[in-house]
Motif scaffolding. Structure first.
Motif, PDB file in Angstrom:
ATOM      1  N   ARG A   1       0.859  -1.202   0.000  1.00  0.00           N
ATOM      2  CA  ARG A   1       0.000   0.000   0.000  1.00  0.00           C
ATOM      3  C   ARG A   1       0.888   1.242   0.000  1.00  0.00           C
ATOM      4  O   ARG A   1       2.052   1.198   0.399  1.00  0.00           O
ATOM      5  CB  ARG A   1      -0.928  -0.007   1.224  1.00  0.00           C
ATOM      6  CG  ARG A   1      -0.197  -0.148   2.547  1.00  0.00           C
ATOM      7  CD  ARG A   1      -1.128  -0.510   3.698  1.00  0.00           C
ATOM      8  NE  ARG A   1      -2.188   0.463   3.925  1.00  0.00           N
ATOM      9  CZ  ARG A   1      -2.033   1.550   4.641  1.00  0.00           C
ATOM     10  NH1 ARG A   1      -0.856   1.828   5.176  1.00  0.00           N
ATOM     11  NH2 ARG A   1      -3.030   2.380   4.827  1.00  0.00           N
TER      12      ARG A   1
ATOM     13  N   ILE B   1     -11.748   7.720  -7.118  1.00  0.00           N
ATOM     14  CA  ILE B   1     -12.822   6.799  -6.703  1.00  0.00           C
ATOM     15  C   ILE B   1     -13.721   7.500  -5.691  1.00  0.00           C
ATOM     16  O   ILE B   1     -14.951   7.435  -5.768  1.00  0.00           O
ATOM     17  CB  ILE B   1     -12.216   5.509  -6.118  1.00  0.00           C
ATOM     18  CG1 ILE B   1     -11.528   4.712  -7.239  1.00  0.00           C
ATOM     19  CG2 ILE B   1     -13.272   4.650  -5.425  1.00  0.00           C
ATOM     20  CD1 ILE B   1     -10.670   3.574  -6.743  1.00  0.00           C
TER      21      ILE B   1
ATOM     22  N   GLU C   1     -12.269   8.797   3.014  1.00  0.00           N
ATOM     23  CA  GLU C   1     -11.022   8.737   2.258  1.00  0.00           C
ATOM     24  C   GLU C   1     -10.925   7.366   1.606  1.00  0.00           C
ATOM     25  O   GLU C   1     -11.407   6.373   2.169  1.00  0.00           O
ATOM     26  CB  GLU C   1      -9.803   8.956   3.181  1.00  0.00           C
ATOM     27  CG  GLU C   1      -8.484   9.007   2.416  1.00  0.00           C
ATOM     28  CD  GLU C   1      -7.247   9.051   3.321  1.00  0.00           C
ATOM     29  OE1 GLU C   1      -7.343   8.603   4.482  1.00  0.00           O
ATOM     30  OE2 GLU C   1      -6.197   9.518   2.852  1.00  0.00           O
ATOM     31  N   VAL C   2     -10.356   7.295   0.427  1.00  0.00           N
ATOM     32  CA  VAL C   2     -10.189   6.018  -0.270  1.00  0.00           C
ATOM     33  C   VAL C   2      -8.714   5.883  -0.662  1.00  0.00           C
ATOM     34  O   VAL C   2      -8.130   6.841  -1.216  1.00  0.00           O
ATOM     35  CB  VAL C   2     -11.048   5.929  -1.558  1.00  0.00           C
ATOM     36  CG1 VAL C   2     -10.830   4.595  -2.268  1.00  0.00           C
ATOM     37  CG2 VAL C   2     -12.528   6.132  -1.232  1.00  0.00           C
ATOM     38  N   ARG C   3      -8.108   4.746  -0.341  1.00  0.00           N
ATOM     39  CA  ARG C   3      -6.733   4.483  -0.765  1.00  0.00           C
ATOM     40  C   ARG C   3      -6.689   3.110  -1.414  1.00  0.00           C
ATOM     41  O   ARG C   3      -7.377   2.188  -0.954  1.00  0.00           O
ATOM     42  CB  ARG C   3      -5.793   4.576   0.431  1.00  0.00           C
ATOM     43  CG  ARG C   3      -5.715   6.042   0.888  1.00  0.00           C
ATOM     44  CD  ARG C   3      -4.809   6.292   2.014  1.00  0.00           C
ATOM     45  NE  ARG C   3      -3.398   6.165   1.767  1.00  0.00           N
ATOM     46  CZ  ARG C   3      -2.631   7.109   1.206  1.00  0.00           C
ATOM     47  NH1 ARG C   3      -3.179   8.197   0.731  1.00  0.00           N
ATOM     48  NH2 ARG C   3      -1.330   6.939   1.093  1.00  0.00           N
ATOM     49  N   VAL C   4      -5.886   2.977  -2.445  1.00  0.00           N
ATOM     50  CA  VAL C   4      -5.874   1.756  -3.233  1.00  0.00           C
ATOM     51  C   VAL C   4      -4.530   1.045  -3.065  1.00  0.00           C
ATOM     52  O   VAL C   4      -3.475   1.690  -3.135  1.00  0.00           O
ATOM     53  CB  VAL C   4      -6.083   2.078  -4.737  1.00  0.00           C
ATOM     54  CG1 VAL C   4      -6.191   0.789  -5.544  1.00  0.00           C
ATOM     55  CG2 VAL C   4      -7.335   2.933  -4.937  1.00  0.00           C
ATOM     56  N   GLY C   5      -4.591  -0.266  -2.790  1.00  0.00           N
ATOM     57  CA  GLY C   5      -3.362  -1.049  -2.648  1.00  0.00           C
ATOM     58  C   GLY C   5      -3.470  -2.331  -3.449  1.00  0.00           C
ATOM     59  O   GLY C   5      -4.464  -2.556  -4.159  1.00  0.00           O
ATOM     60  N   LYS C   6      -2.431  -3.190  -3.348  1.00  0.00           N
ATOM     61  CA  LYS C   6      -2.410  -4.451  -4.076  1.00  0.00           C
ATOM     62  C   LYS C   6      -2.234  -5.614  -3.108  1.00  0.00           C
ATOM     63  O   LYS C   6      -1.659  -5.439  -2.026  1.00  0.00           O
ATOM     64  CB  LYS C   6      -1.240  -4.462  -5.073  1.00  0.00           C
ATOM     65  CG  LYS C   6      -1.448  -3.541  -6.270  1.00  0.00           C
ATOM     66  CD  LYS C   6      -0.174  -3.402  -7.084  1.00  0.00           C
ATOM     67  CE  LYS C   6       0.749  -2.362  -6.461  1.00  0.00           C
ATOM     68  NZ  LYS C   6       1.916  -2.013  -7.271  1.00  0.00           N
TER      69      LYS C   6
END
Lengths: 77, 77
Positions: free
Chosen positions: A8, A21, A35-40
């Motif tokens: 992340r 998003i 809040e939006v956070r994008v990870g793998k």
């Protein structure tokens, strides 16, 4: 057994994808997403936890950009 | 409170990215990775679990391509 490597963005690093998003969610009429956070997530089929040290090496050299990202590893039986 | 939406390819759907990572891992001399699959994690800051139904709608319409992907939702205090 499954090893999961979560990658992340470090706190404080801007996440344009997450922000896009979040504004889309608001445009859909929902206001709950602060809040939006994008990870793998890398799911890796392994024999045992014995590979942890090697997996950390791979995570820090290939799966995560350690300048802006951090990772964590979990094993699932 | 944090909601986590995990999006991953359905079983049986080819994962070229995962396969590329697996062969790179082997080229680095490691043989423990039997299979690698790549997914996404959306971390969303929310007030409470009350948003679950809306989050499922967003996950299935915006975050996941339901033809080839599946999602799961977890809440973390």
């Amino acid at each position: 057994m499954k090893a999961k490597v979560y990658v992340r963005l470090k706190n404080g690093v801007l996440d344009p994808q997450g922000q896009t998003i979040q504004s889309s969610v608001e445009r859909m009429g929902y206001d709950f997403a602060k809040e939006v956070r994008v990870g793998k997530v890398f799911e890796i089929e392994v024999e045992s936890e014995a590979c942890r040290k090697d997996l950390e090496k791979i995570a820090s050299t290939m799966l995560a950009n350690m300048i802006i990202e951090e990772y964590s590893i979990e094993f699932e039986a």
